[in-house]
Design a protein around this motif. Structure first.
Motif, mmCIF file in Angstrom:
data_model
loop_
_atom_site.group_PDB
_atom_site.id
_atom_site.type_symbol
_atom_site.label_atom_id
_atom_site.label_comp_id
_atom_site.label_asym_id
_atom_site.label_seq_id
_atom_site.Cartn_x
_atom_site.Cartn_y
_atom_site.Cartn_z
ATOM 1 N N LYS A 31 1.291 8.383 0.415
ATOM 2 C CA LYS A 31 1.733 7.807 1.420
ATOM 3 C C LYS A 31 2.853 9.423 1.908
ATOM 4 O O LYS A 31 3.801 8.047 0.827
ATOM 5 C CB LYS A 31 2.159 7.042 2.216
ATOM 6 N N ASP A 59 -6.247 6.453 -0.740
ATOM 7 C CA ASP A 59 -4.903 5.667 0.086
ATOM 8 C C ASP A 59 -6.001 4.693 0.851
ATOM 9 O O ASP A 59 -5.683 3.957 2.317
ATOM 10 C CB ASP A 59 -3.474 6.448 1.175
ATOM 11 N N ALA A 60 -7.024 5.008 0.876
ATOM 12 C CA ALA A 60 -8.910 4.515 1.926
ATOM 13 C C ALA A 60 -8.825 3.394 0.632
ATOM 14 O O ALA A 60 -10.142 2.931 0.154
ATOM 15 C CB ALA A 60 -9.518 5.673 2.608
ATOM 16 N N GLU A 61 -7.396 2.735 0.347
ATOM 17 C CA GLU A 61 -8.034 1.804 -0.677
ATOM 18 C C GLU A 61 -8.759 -0.011 -0.063
ATOM 19 O O GLU A 61 -8.970 -0.263 -0.521
ATOM 20 C CB GLU A 61 -6.821 1.883 -1.197
ATOM 21 N N ASN A 75 -1.887 -1.691 -3.934
ATOM 22 C CA ASN A 75 -1.806 0.264 -4.391
ATOM 23 C C ASN A 75 -1.373 1.354 -5.211
ATOM 24 O O ASN A 75 -0.124 1.318 -4.028
ATOM 25 C CB ASN A 75 -2.891 0.469 -3.148
ATOM 26 N N ASP A 98 0.685 -1.383 0.193
ATOM 27 C CA ASP A 98 -0.377 0.154 0.010
ATOM 28 C C ASP A 98 0.876 1.078 -0.422
ATOM 29 O O ASP A 98 1.170 1.522 1.209
ATOM 30 C CB ASP A 98 -0.659 -0.264 1.141
HETATM 31 MN MN MN Z 1 -3.791 3.158 2.219
#
Ligand code: MN
Ligand code: BES
Ligand code: ZN
Length: 492
Positions: free
Chosen positions: A275, A345-347, A318, A268
């Protein structure tokens, strides 16, 4: 390392280390510790307790070398009798084994069946705890080190002379081996670099190691099944997403049907909402839920409960790239619900939306998802407890209780409707995220929208899946959290 039980006196097993125990404050050892004390000229009572002031505090370890033989008696403190739990046996044994490994030349250990004497706990449970602890205690992830942490301990023997206790404990050892290995295999998967572990290799691992019928769906098939939300998350990666479905069916008619769904983001990066470096560093662990599910399936295949179990993983990476999904994109999920991407990022929740919908189509009695889902859960509960939510309070309480018995902590977080307010979208049915406040609960609310009416439990292991510092069992990195609880909850 092999864990075995032998119907012998502890004194009749030829080992390098003899493990006995003492409760806090005991001056005159009884039971097997008493027998060993007598055999060796009261060295435990007269020397270790009186002279060396061994108190028996939980986790205290004293290594008594025997003068005439190349042997060590290891005395372990069990703490106060009233605070004693089966769980402490596991952690203590892990600690003991680690301690013995550091001695360098220990090949064979013989141990008392901790807990089944004065403490009066069930011998089967005690043996299971010792076995799990011994297996956990030898764990290390050193495949990429040129100098390996070579573990010389080959055998760990539990000695028990009482026939009844022996028979029960033997079962405990068998279960302990299955559970202990499941936990260690989960750790290996989590610790593996994402450069080697991506959707295809994770799926391959599941095919080879789940122990049950495993079907892997490729991108075209995933598309056919309408899982656009899942596909959107994976579209920025050079690695093709894979959807993994593992099935265990009992020989007898199933008493109940359960689906366990693991978040399987093999890395991620955050996607275009990249991030920062410090947050990205450990994101190979974002498939910890998936790892727990695969190992649980393997354990289930051996424990053979009368329960139908489906293990489900939507595996992808991701990543940010020219083909990545973007903030503002609107995706139609499998259920037909539209999702506006607020933050790439809210995957995890976006992939789970489709995985949960798939699970519900299997017409199971309950669905449990396990996911490294939110930093917010980590902020709320730290690394000490995992978050738990869902649409069925009774099952949540049942899970928390079972987990407690398996030595894991879950803390229920609320799912008040208001947590969903931030998810309102102007252009779609929902956004994938709203703000930072109450983030773990908001994620729970998001997921709940993709389940119609099947009882469902959501477990957030963002804080507990991967530790930077050692836990009670002396483990850091991938922990294997969830495995023991899931196995226990399914087989109970
Ligand atoms: Mn994430
Ligand atoms: N995989 C992370 C959650 C996570 C954080 C796991 C820390 C383990 C340790 C998840 O995909 C994520 O990035 N969540 C975001 C959501 C936010 C953008 C709403 C988070 O928690 O910051
Ligand atoms: Zn994630």
């Amino acid at each position: 390392m092999q864990v075995k039980i032998e119907k012998k006196s502890i004194l009749d097993v030829n080992a390098d280390v003899i493990i006995v125990n003492l409760f806090e404050g005991v001056k005159n050892p009884a039971g097997v510790t008493g027998i060993v004390n007598k055999e060796y000229k009261n060295l435990i009572s007269e020397y270790v307790i009186k002279k060396e002031k061994f108190t028996g505090k939980y986790g205290e370890i004293y290594k008594l070398p025997l003068p005439d033989k190349e042997k060590i008696i290891l005395i372990a403190g069990l703490g106060s009798q009233k605070d004693f739990t089966a769980d402490k046996i596991r952690n203590l044994t892990a600690k003991i084994v680690r301690n013995c490994s550091s001695l360098g030349n220990v090949k064979k250990i013989v141990s008392i069946l901790h807990g089944a004497g004065i403490a009066g706990l069930c011998p089967q449970l005690c043996a299971q705890m010792i076995t799990e602890g011994a297996i956990s205690g030898t764990y290390s992830f050193d495949k990429y080190k040129s100098v390996k942490n070579e573990i010389k301990i080959k055998e760990f023997i539990i000695a028990e002379t009482d026939n009844e206790k022996y028979k029960k404990a033997k079962k405990g050892v068998e279960t302990g081996i299955i559970v202990g290995n499941a936990v260690n295999n989960t750790r290996n998967l989590i610790n593996e670099s994402s450069q080697y572990l991506y959707p295809e290799t994770l799926a391959q691992y599941a095919v080879e190691n789940s122990g049950v019928k495993t079907t892997v769906y490729n991108k075209a098939h995933i598309k056919k099944m309408g899982m656009n939300a899942f596909l959107a998350v994976g579209q920025g990666s050079v690695h093709e997403p894979k959807f993994i479905h593992m099935e265990y069916k009992p020989e007898k008619k199933a008493k109940r049907k359960i689906a366990i769904v693991g978040k399987g983001i093999t890395f991620d990066a955050g996607g275009l909402d990249l991030k920062p470096p410090s947050s990205m560093l450990t994101m190979r662990d974002d498939m910890s839920g998936a790892a727990a599910v695969i190992s649980t399936m393997n354990a289930i295949s051996q424990l053979k409960p009368d329960v139908e179990v489906h293990g489900i993983i939507a595996a992808c990476e991701n990543m940010p790239s020219g083909s990545a999904y973007k903030p503002g994109d609107v995706i139609i999920a499998k259920t037909g619900r539209s999702i506006e991407i607020d933050n790439t990022d809210a995957e995890g929740r976006v992939t789970l939306a489709d995985a949960l919908a798939y699970a519900e189509e299997l017409k199971v009695d309950e669905i449990i998802d396990i996911a490294t889902l939110t930093g917010a859960c980590m902020v709320a509960l730290g690394t000490v407890a995992s978050g738990i939510m869902g649409n069925n309070d009774k099952k949540i309480q049942e899970f928390i209780q079972t987990a407690k018995e398996a030595g894991e902590r879950y803390w229920q977080l609320p799912m008040y409707e208001e947590y969903g307010d931030t998810l309102k979208s102007d252009i779609a049915d929902t956004k994938n995220t709203g703000g930072r406040m109450g983030g773990a609960s908001a994620a729970g609310i998001f997921l709940s929208k993709f389940i119609k009416n099947t009882p469902w439990i959501h477990i957030d292991i963002a804080g507990t899946a991967f530790l930077e510092t050692k836990n009670d069992e002396g483990i850091k990195g991938g922990i294997g959290v969830g495995v023991r609880s899931l196995i226990k909850y399914i087989t109970k």
